[in-house]
Motif scaffolding. Structure first.
Motif, short mmCIF file in Angstrom:
data_model
loop_
_atom_site.label_atom_id
_atom_site.label_comp_id
_atom_site.label_asym_id
_atom_site.label_seq_id
_atom_site.Cartn_x
_atom_site.Cartn_y
_atom_site.Cartn_z
N VAL A 9 -20.93 7.18 -21.05
CA VAL A 9 -21.53 8.52 -20.96
C VAL A 9 -22.80 8.39 -20.13
O VAL A 9 -23.79 7.83 -20.56
N ILE A 135 -23.42 4.56 -24.33
CA ILE A 135 -24.29 5.70 -24.05
C ILE A 135 -25.36 5.27 -23.05
O ILE A 135 -26.19 4.41 -23.33
N ALA A 137 -27.12 7.88 -21.22
CA ALA A 137 -27.26 9.31 -20.93
C ALA A 137 -28.66 9.73 -20.51
O ALA A 137 -28.94 10.93 -20.41
N ILE A 320 -32.65 9.19 -30.56
CA ILE A 320 -31.25 9.41 -30.18
C ILE A 320 -30.62 10.59 -30.91
O ILE A 320 -29.57 11.08 -30.49
N TYR A 323 -29.72 13.51 -28.72
CA TYR A 323 -28.50 13.59 -27.93
C TYR A 323 -27.54 14.53 -28.67
O TYR A 323 -26.96 14.18 -29.69
N LEU A 326 -23.88 13.56 -30.04
CA LEU A 326 -23.61 12.61 -31.13
C LEU A 326 -23.41 13.37 -32.44
O LEU A 326 -24.29 14.12 -32.87
N PHE A 356 -25.75 1.33 -26.65
CA PHE A 356 -26.76 2.15 -25.97
C PHE A 356 -27.43 1.32 -24.87
O PHE A 356 -27.80 0.15 -25.10
#
Length: 418
Positions: A9, A135, A137, A320, A323, A326, A356
């Motif tokens: 992602v 992730i 992102a 996080i 995000y 999630l 991550f």
């Protein structure tokens, strides 16, 4: 429902670098979701130049062949330093076309645990199952606004990541809050666009990177004092540039060196561009309120400012949970410390199969993860972990397949231990 081995992602420097490495693992099906370099194009100001040096601005492919030099040679156009934002975006997309051409410009709406890994829902309406999710992102959801600005509409007080073109502030009065590279470069761009600008910084003085610039010219001494990533002060830089060593330091020392390595500072080449810009240091905003079509700022020294706009170059605070893709069930399964996921040596969370990269990895691997320069280390460590897990997944009865997976793992490990 379509299935893949790894879903990534994000298609910025970390996502693209990780994908380039993982695609080298034979038999591994990787899907990458995101618009390449979109953060840099949409959330960084036009006219910006990278503070990071040339050696710390490469994206990472496993053969180290898609460098800035290779890009410059391929396009036959000189690339100046400090690197212009527009050219860095072009470089990132050039890298993507060559290393990860199948990148899918789709938005991930939801990631949740599934029976065979993770269920990934896309804005196209498609769903897929991924055995692993990476992730990468970016940091936009972590943009921090001081609570003093809660009552001020975003049209009058915006975060620096929300302003791509500062030229529309021409002939307007703007207060820039912050004392780091983002604040100082934004102030320079605003001034050059014809705005009336003042920088208001909490620290007692502005830290310029001119001293390190001089040290960098000392040849061997410079190489001993600074890691090529150039993150952190002299000496400390060598620790920060080696995340596996940094993460083994006592936690209190990690925290101390981490703060010291990312303190607010401006590149030396900005000083001449800010000669005519007032910079008020040792002052902080204690209240901000709309006043008609302007904003009134009260500072802790008793003075006031009335401006047309406030630009908050106040940085980012990782959490996080911000995000939005999630799921709650996923978040509950991730061990977190002050918003950061706790990661193991393969950048894997306590939720098996979930990784991550980038700024969220900074608690576990140090401040290098906040910079492009960290993408190479992160991609190698991630690939070693996933290549190993792929080998272990091979059926015992399929001896040839298992041997091939193990061989691939060995090739990957040998390549990055050279």
């Amino acid at each position: 429902m379509p299935t893949c081995d790894v879903a990534i992602v994000g298609a910025g420097p970390y996502g693209l670098s990780a994908a380039a490495h993982l695609r080298a693992v034979k038999g591994l099906e990787v899907r990458v979701f995101g618009e390449p370099m979109s953060f840099w194009e949409r959330h960084m100001p036009v006219g910006m130049r990278l503070r990071s040096p040339w050696a710390a601005s490469h994206l990472a492919d496993p053969n180290r062949s898609l460098t800035l030099e290779a890009y410059q040679s391929a396009c036959g156009n000189h690339l100046s330093a400090p690197i212009p934002l527009s050219r860095f975006i072009e470089y990132g997309r050039w890298f993507q076309h060559r290393a990860v051409p199948e990148t899918e410009a789709r938005k991930v709406l939801r990631i949740e645990p599934g029976a065979a890994g993770f269920r990934v829902s896309l804005d196209s309406g498609e769903e897929c199952t991924a055995r692993r999710v990476v992730i990468a992102a970016g940091i936009v959801p972590f943009a921090w606004r001081a609570p003093e600005f809660d009552s001020v509409p975003t049209q009058y007080a915006s975060h620096s990541c929300d302003q791509r073109d500062l030229r529309h502030f021409a002939r307007r009065r703007v207060a820039v809050i912050g004392g780091g590279q983002s604040a100082l470069e934004s102030a320079a761009l605003l001034h050059e666009a014809g705005a009336e600008v003042e920088v208001i910084a909490r620290q007692p003085r502005i830290h310029w990177l001119d001293r390190s610039a001089k040290l960098h010219r000392l040849g061997l001494v410079s190489r001993l004092m600074y890691h090529p990533s150039d993150v952190g002060p002299a000496g400390v830089s060598q620790l920060v540039g080696r995340p596996n060593l940094f993460r083994r330091l006592p936690r209190r020392l990690q925290d101390l060196l981490g703060v010291r390595s990312i303190r607010a500072a401006g590149a030396a080449w900005l000083q001449s561009r800010l000669r005519d810009v007032p910079i008020s240091t040792g002052r902080s905003v204690i209240s901000a309120a709309p006043a008609g079509d302007r904003v009134t700022l009260k500072l802790q020294d008793g003075t006031e400012r009335r401006v047309d706009h406030v630009l908050l170059a106040t940085g980012y605070r990782v959490d996080i949970a911000r995000y939005s893709f999630l799921s709650e069930d996923l978040l509950k399964s991730i061990r977190r410390i002050d918003g950061f996921p706790q990661l193991d040596a393969g950048f894997e969370t306590s939720m098996a199969g979930l990784h991550f990269l980038g700024a969220p990895a900074a608690w576990s691997f140090g401040p290098l993860m906040r910079f492009v320069a960290g993408a190479s280390f992160a991609s190698r460590a991630l690939t070693l972990r996933i290549a190993g897990r792929a080998a272990q997944r091979a059926p015992v009865s399929h001896e040839k397949q298992a041997m091939e997976s193990a061989r691939q793992k060995g090739n990957v490990r040998a390549r990055w231990q050279r």
